[in-house]
Design an enzyme around this catalytic site. Sequence first.
Site, mmCIF file in Angstrom:
data_model
loop_
_atom_site.group_PDB
_atom_site.id
_atom_site.type_symbol
_atom_site.label_atom_id
_atom_site.label_comp_id
_atom_site.label_asym_id
_atom_site.label_seq_id
_atom_site.Cartn_x
_atom_site.Cartn_y
_atom_site.Cartn_z
ATOM 1 N N PHE A 179 0.825 -1.205 0.000
ATOM 2 C CA PHE A 179 0.000 0.000 0.000
ATOM 3 C C PHE A 179 0.860 1.257 0.000
ATOM 4 O O PHE A 179 1.870 1.338 0.704
ATOM 5 C CB PHE A 179 -0.898 0.047 1.248
ATOM 6 C CG PHE A 179 -2.014 -0.946 1.259
ATOM 7 C CD1 PHE A 179 -3.260 -0.623 0.745
ATOM 8 C CD2 PHE A 179 -1.819 -2.206 1.789
ATOM 9 C CE1 PHE A 179 -4.295 -1.543 0.753
ATOM 10 C CE2 PHE A 179 -2.852 -3.143 1.809
ATOM 11 C CZ PHE A 179 -4.087 -2.800 1.298
ATOM 12 N N ASP A 180 0.437 2.234 -0.789
ATOM 13 C CA ASP A 180 0.930 3.591 -0.637
ATOM 14 C C ASP A 180 0.233 4.176 0.594
ATOM 15 O O ASP A 180 -0.770 3.633 1.065
ATOM 16 C CB ASP A 180 0.581 4.394 -1.889
ATOM 17 C CG ASP A 180 0.904 5.867 -1.727
ATOM 18 O OD1 ASP A 180 2.023 6.178 -1.291
ATOM 19 O OD2 ASP A 180 0.026 6.700 -2.026
ATOM 20 N N LYS A 181 0.762 5.263 1.138
ATOM 21 C CA LYS A 181 0.143 5.852 2.325
ATOM 22 C C LYS A 181 -0.834 6.970 1.980
ATOM 23 O O LYS A 181 -2.044 6.819 2.114
ATOM 24 C CB LYS A 181 1.214 6.379 3.292
ATOM 25 C CG LYS A 181 0.609 6.980 4.588
ATOM 26 C CD LYS A 181 1.689 7.449 5.534
ATOM 27 C CE LYS A 181 2.223 8.804 5.143
ATOM 28 N NZ LYS A 181 1.237 9.898 5.377
ATOM 29 N N VAL A 217 -1.237 -1.039 -4.312
ATOM 30 C CA VAL A 217 -2.436 -0.207 -4.232
ATOM 31 C C VAL A 217 -2.007 1.230 -4.004
ATOM 32 O O VAL A 217 -1.344 1.532 -3.003
ATOM 33 C CB VAL A 217 -3.372 -0.660 -3.093
ATOM 34 C CG1 VAL A 217 -4.690 0.122 -3.143
ATOM 35 C CG2 VAL A 217 -3.632 -2.154 -3.151
#
Length: 628
Positions: free
Chosen positions: A310-312, A507
């Site tokens: 995941f990106d933040k 994502v």
Amino acid sequence: MTGIILKQKKQLLMIMAVLISAGFISHFIFEQLYLSQLLLLLASILGALPILIQAYQSLKIKVVSIDILVSIAIIGAFLIQNYEESAMVAFLFLLGAFLEQRTLRKTRSAIKELLDLAPEKARLILDNGQIKEIPSEDVEEGQNLLVRTGDKVPVDGQILSGSAYLNQASITGESDLLKKEVGDQVFAGSILENGSITIIAQKVGEDTVFGKIIELVEEAQDSKTNTEKFINSFSKYYTPLVLLLALLTFIITKNTELAITILVLGCPGALVIGVPVSTVAGIGNGAKQGILFKGSEAMSTFSKADTILFDKTGTLTQGKPRVNAIERFTEVSKTQWAYLVSLEKESQHPLAQAIINDISVERTYDVEHLETIRGGGLSATIDQHTILVGNAWLMQEKQIKLPSQVKKNLHTLSKTGHSIVLYALDGQILLALGIKDALRPEAPQVIQALKKQGFKQIAMLSGDQQETAELMAREAGIQTIMGNLLPQDKEKYIRQLQDQGHKVIFVGDGVNDSPSITRADLGIAMGGGTDVVMETADLILMQDNLTRLPLAHQLSKATNRNMQENIAIALLVVAVLLTGLLASDWVSMTVGMFVHEASILVVILNGMRLLRFGKSKKLDTYQGSKSK
């Protein structure tokens, strides 16, 4: 003439049903054998016509199709004067084809339902203020439109006046009403449930988000998985092999009926149609629920993935950051503040938007020589001053030293979960902004659901300081956290995982993460429907929240499982029929064709179960409150 016959297959089928029924009644009730044979002969001829035409058309393009096998079987039965078999084989084949088309149209119902949501008319506001109703496809960019209660929004645009509650189910799959006011974006296909608004058309026709959704789903449903490609390639060799087997059987046994029966039993219809009907139904179901798979291979990859990254910002967080802290390292004038805001207006990054929203200035300045440093920030010239806005890495790259007190203050901000933006003017750092974005409320439950679904590794990759990234990841329930990453570092990490044999999903928000989304085995982008999202990702979650992610994973696994079931059904039917033919005498041409057509309907109906997936079944996923 051939076109007329093919168009009248339904009528021919009804006439054949009457002739065959009359033939059997004449034989078994009135014992009129001659009349019975005549009626069945006529039925055989009528049924053979469209099948022979289709077989001829296949041969013209050098394809050995099922129609050719059935044509030879009908002609063979006709030549040995077994009119009952020839009539029944032709009738069952045409009946099966008719029922297949009916049920296949049902599996494509998602496309039809989406098309039904397409706006047909628009209310154009003329220069004199009058309203003129026109077809939505005639609307041009820049025109002003009136949308009233009950109307479908005809184009993508921006609200100029008024407010309303809109149902955006055609875009997101969610029917929750959203309040839209002046300045907000609206999308074609949305339904205005209450209120009245005036909008300016910004995107029309196929360029709208709704138009792109339709295009993506149609392309995805026409795409093929590797399994389907293999089966289609296999069938090209399999069908001639059946012909050869039937020929060898006739040469060895001199039994025409046995050879013809093998042709009928060998029809690979269920095998060929089983996989595409599953993918069509699965992709269609996803589209109706705001999950856009850009091809059946994306669905197949998702079902086999074991790692999700995941990106933040904008992905695990809400993407609505606020400036919570300001650390000044020198006196900052109003003009210098205006320089900062002027530069950030050139960026679409969420952190830039936070600065624009939270810092007020009296005026802005022209920006020259703008440069976007990927993973770092922005560089530009304003009023002959060199401006840098970005992270600590950017300052080091531009050889701007960070005093020890600055580093200490930055460390303190990072520990409290803030993303840090530094502002330097002519080589001197003026200030640091602590910007914080709230975690999406659904994120912890979604991460927990993904763990239960079997992902071996779940990690967060961020360009933020390690302390900031860790604080947010722990709150979400993610144990593996990597901060201080540039886009190329994220891409490198994904490549390392792939080299270790992992199937990796990334994502992101689809704007700043295109290298990672492209590098991953499957790139997933969050909602919004921007052009960048549409171009880059393999899977798009049209809602701007994570709740559809576990559902998308389960849908992909269910679709993959459904494909395997259909292949097994097709192969089992062929095995049973061939065994019955060799070991007993209950298998005839008619029985073989009946079972063949029945098996096709079985795999289609099995695939159609996917249309209800996620609705009638309790899923192991989080479907609680949605972030707005």
